[in-house]
Design an enzyme around this catalytic site. Sequence first.
Site, PDB file in Angstrom:
ATOM      1  N   GLU A  18      -2.338  44.603 -11.124  1.00 57.20           N
ATOM      2  CA  GLU A  18      -2.342  45.844 -10.001  1.00 57.20           C
ATOM      3  C   GLU A  18      -3.774  45.961  -9.951  1.00 57.20           C
ATOM      4  O   GLU A  18      -4.590  45.963 -11.132  1.00 57.20           O
ATOM      5  CB  GLU A  18      -1.788  47.138 -10.537  1.00 57.20           C
ATOM      6  CG  GLU A  18      -0.189  47.110 -10.594  1.00 57.20           C
ATOM      7  CD  GLU A  18       0.526  46.738 -11.743  1.00 57.20           C
ATOM      8  OE1 GLU A  18       1.780  46.113 -11.961  1.00 57.20           O
ATOM      9  OE2 GLU A  18      -0.059  46.215 -12.846  1.00 57.20           O
ATOM     10  N   TYR A  58      -9.829  38.248  -6.596  1.00 57.42           N
ATOM     11  CA  TYR A  58      -8.546  37.821  -6.892  1.00 57.42           C
ATOM     12  C   TYR A  58      -8.048  37.072  -5.789  1.00 57.42           C
ATOM     13  O   TYR A  58      -7.384  35.897  -6.057  1.00 57.42           O
ATOM     14  CB  TYR A  58      -7.647  38.997  -7.197  1.00 57.42           C
ATOM     15  CG  TYR A  58      -7.772  39.976  -8.406  1.00 57.42           C
ATOM     16  CD1 TYR A  58      -8.155  39.167  -9.593  1.00 57.42           C
ATOM     17  CD2 TYR A  58      -7.718  41.349  -8.409  1.00 57.42           C
ATOM     18  CE1 TYR A  58      -8.335  39.703 -10.748  1.00 57.42           C
ATOM     19  CE2 TYR A  58      -8.136  41.695  -9.649  1.00 57.42           C
ATOM     20  CZ  TYR A  58      -8.397  41.198 -10.649  1.00 57.42           C
ATOM     21  OH  TYR A  58      -8.678  41.927 -11.844  1.00 57.42           O
TER      22      TYR A  58
END
Length: 161
Positions: A116, A128
Amino acid sequence: MARPGVYQQVLLSDLQLRPLAEEDLPSVLDIERQGYSHPWSEAVFLDCFKDSYRLWAASHGDRLAGYAVVAYMAGEAHLLNLCVHPLARGQGVGRYLLKHLLATAAHEGMSQLLLEVRISNRPAIDLYRREGFHEIGQRPGYYPAPDGREDALVMVRTLSR
């Protein structure tokens, strides 16, 4: 106390990756407080020193440049915390840690890595995505924020064995 600019010339070849130790906690907590509006407590970190967790330290000489905490469960890895010292940001330390924990999780038989990330954390989201993660959902009000709660993006990357 770290000298200003001590991390300005971090070379990835000078970084050492190793398991995080309980003796690192004073440095971890210092970085945590500088990196997050709602930092983890020492008790939360201490609770992660279990067989089902992997805790990693990236050090530059005798100084901690960053750390990561990953939980292993049911064949999946879950990145719970990755933080880099503010003076070492933008120099590849976070990517270096991420690549290491991805390789380790794959080597240890994990099928994917889930995480998350605050919806406002553009640098982390961009990192990411560059490392092969994709969004699979959102968690409304997941993170505490100064003005209430903030949503989280849920991202995943499949790991090859």
